[in-house]
Design a protein around this motif. Structure first.
Motif, short mmCIF file in Angstrom:
data_model
loop_
_atom_site.label_atom_id
_atom_site.label_comp_id
_atom_site.label_asym_id
_atom_site.label_seq_id
_atom_site.Cartn_x
_atom_site.Cartn_y
_atom_site.Cartn_z
N VAL A 54 0.84 -1.20 0.00
CA VAL A 54 0.00 0.00 0.00
C VAL A 54 0.87 1.25 0.00
O VAL A 54 1.87 1.32 0.71
CB VAL A 54 -0.91 0.04 1.25
N ASN A 55 0.46 2.25 -0.80
CA ASN A 55 1.09 3.56 -0.76
C ASN A 55 0.02 4.61 -1.04
O ASN A 55 -1.16 4.29 -1.10
CB ASN A 55 2.27 3.64 -1.74
N GLU A 56 0.42 5.85 -1.23
CA GLU A 56 -0.56 6.92 -1.42
C GLU A 56 -1.20 6.88 -2.81
O GLU A 56 -2.27 7.44 -3.01
CB GLU A 56 0.08 8.28 -1.16
N ALA A 57 -0.58 6.20 -3.75
CA ALA A 57 -1.14 6.13 -5.10
C ALA A 57 -2.17 5.01 -5.23
O ALA A 57 -3.02 5.04 -6.11
CB ALA A 57 -0.02 5.90 -6.11
N GLY A 58 -2.11 4.03 -4.37
CA GLY A 58 -3.01 2.89 -4.45
C GLY A 58 -2.32 1.68 -3.86
O GLY A 58 -1.39 1.80 -3.09
N ALA A 59 -2.76 0.51 -4.23
CA ALA A 59 -2.19 -0.71 -3.67
C ALA A 59 -2.05 -1.77 -4.75
O ALA A 59 -2.66 -1.69 -5.80
CB ALA A 59 -3.08 -1.24 -2.55
N THR A 60 -1.23 -2.76 -4.44
CA THR A 60 -1.05 -3.91 -5.31
C THR A 60 -1.19 -5.16 -4.46
O THR A 60 -0.64 -5.22 -3.36
CB THR A 60 0.34 -3.88 -5.97
N LYS A 61 -1.95 -6.13 -4.96
CA LYS A 61 -2.06 -7.42 -4.27
C LYS A 61 -0.92 -8.32 -4.73
O LYS A 61 -0.24 -8.05 -5.71
CB LYS A 61 -3.41 -8.09 -4.57
N HIS A 62 -0.76 -9.43 -4.05
CA HIS A 62 0.33 -10.36 -4.35
C HIS A 62 0.28 -10.89 -5.78
O HIS A 62 1.28 -11.30 -6.33
CB HIS A 62 0.31 -11.52 -3.36
N ASP A 63 -0.89 -10.88 -6.41
CA ASP A 63 -0.99 -11.37 -7.79
C ASP A 63 -0.75 -10.25 -8.81
O ASP A 63 -1.10 -10.38 -9.97
CB ASP A 63 -2.34 -12.03 -8.02
N ASN A 64 -0.16 -9.13 -8.34
CA ASN A 64 0.17 -7.97 -9.15
C ASN A 64 -1.05 -7.21 -9.66
O ASN A 64 -0.95 -6.42 -10.57
CB ASN A 64 1.10 -8.32 -10.32
N THR A 65 -2.22 -7.46 -9.07
CA THR A 65 -3.41 -6.71 -9.41
C THR A 65 -3.35 -5.36 -8.72
O THR A 65 -3.13 -5.27 -7.52
CB THR A 65 -4.67 -7.47 -8.92
N SER A 66 -3.54 -4.29 -9.47
CA SER A 66 -3.51 -2.95 -8.90
C SER A 66 -4.87 -2.61 -8.31
O SER A 66 -5.90 -2.88 -8.91
CB SER A 66 -3.16 -1.93 -9.99
N ILE A 67 -4.87 -2.03 -7.12
CA ILE A 67 -6.10 -1.65 -6.43
C ILE A 67 -6.01 -0.16 -6.16
O ILE A 67 -5.19 0.28 -5.37
CB ILE A 67 -6.23 -2.39 -5.09
N THR A 68 -6.83 0.63 -6.79
CA THR A 68 -6.73 2.08 -6.61
C THR A 68 -7.56 2.60 -5.45
O THR A 68 -7.33 3.69 -4.96
CB THR A 68 -7.16 2.82 -7.89
N SER A 69 -8.53 1.83 -4.95
CA SER A 69 -9.36 2.33 -3.85
C SER A 69 -8.77 2.03 -2.49
O SER A 69 -9.25 2.52 -1.49
CB SER A 69 -10.78 1.75 -3.95
N THR A 70 -7.74 1.21 -2.43
CA THR A 70 -7.05 0.92 -1.17
C THR A 70 -5.77 1.73 -1.14
O THR A 70 -4.91 1.54 -1.99
CB THR A 70 -6.74 -0.58 -1.05
N LYS A 71 -5.66 2.66 -0.18
CA LYS A 71 -4.47 3.52 -0.15
C LYS A 71 -4.35 4.26 1.16
O LYS A 71 -5.24 4.23 1.99
CB LYS A 71 -4.50 4.51 -1.31
N PHE A 72 -3.21 4.93 1.31
CA PHE A 72 -3.00 5.86 2.42
C PHE A 72 -3.43 7.23 1.96
O PHE A 72 -3.20 7.62 0.81
CB PHE A 72 -1.51 5.94 2.80
N THR A 73 -4.03 7.98 2.85
CA THR A 73 -4.38 9.37 2.58
C THR A 73 -3.84 10.22 3.71
O THR A 73 -4.14 9.96 4.88
CB THR A 73 -5.91 9.55 2.50
N VAL A 74 -3.02 11.21 3.37
CA VAL A 74 -2.49 12.13 4.37
C VAL A 74 -3.50 13.25 4.54
O VAL A 74 -3.97 13.82 3.56
CB VAL A 74 -1.11 12.69 3.94
N SER A 75 -3.84 13.55 5.79
CA SER A 75 -4.83 14.59 6.09
C SER A 75 -4.32 15.95 5.65
O SER A 75 -3.17 16.31 5.88
CB SER A 75 -5.11 14.60 7.59
#
Length: 128
Positions: A54-75
């Protein structure tokens, strides 16, 4: 400063939300507006593959699938706070019993600080 230790549970199939505050040893908030926040979850620290990256741009699962709704958001209101949101579809796809994680921040000078580390327990979903 050593990383803090924080263990938590993720409920499979439910949206996971946590807000964290980054403070120095005197309790003063550290501005994260110029920092990158990252996290990896692995079955063990030595595991070659990650469960979630997980990072601020989104996330990647172990199968290299990109997940854009899972991320860090800095207030933008309190610059020393960051939130982690893992969407319900992502938690539904998790299958570990316990895992390990750490959260790191990298500043504008590329200095990396590990903020938190610990164990994650997955509470299995019954309703699918």
């Amino acid at each position: 400063m050593a990383a803090g230790r924080y263990n938590f549970t993720i409920e499979q199939g439910a949206t996971f939300r946590r807000t964290f505050k980054y403070k120095n040893s005197e309790g003063v908030g550290i501005d994260l507006s110029l920092h990158d926040v990252t996290m990896q979850i692995r079955e063990s620290a030595a595991a070659a593959n990650f469960i979630l990256d997980v990072n601020e741009a989104g996330a990647t699962k172990h199968d290299n699938t990109s997940i854009t709704s899972t991320k860090f958001t800095v207030s933008t209101v309190n610059n020393n706070e960051f939130s982690l949101v893992i969407d319900a579809d992502t938690t539904a796809s998790m299958s570990f019993d316990t895992a390990q994680y750490d959260i790191e921040v990298k500043d504008s000078l590329d200095e990396v600080t590990r903020l938190l580390q610990g164990n994650i327990k997955l509470s299995r979903e019954v309703t699918k």
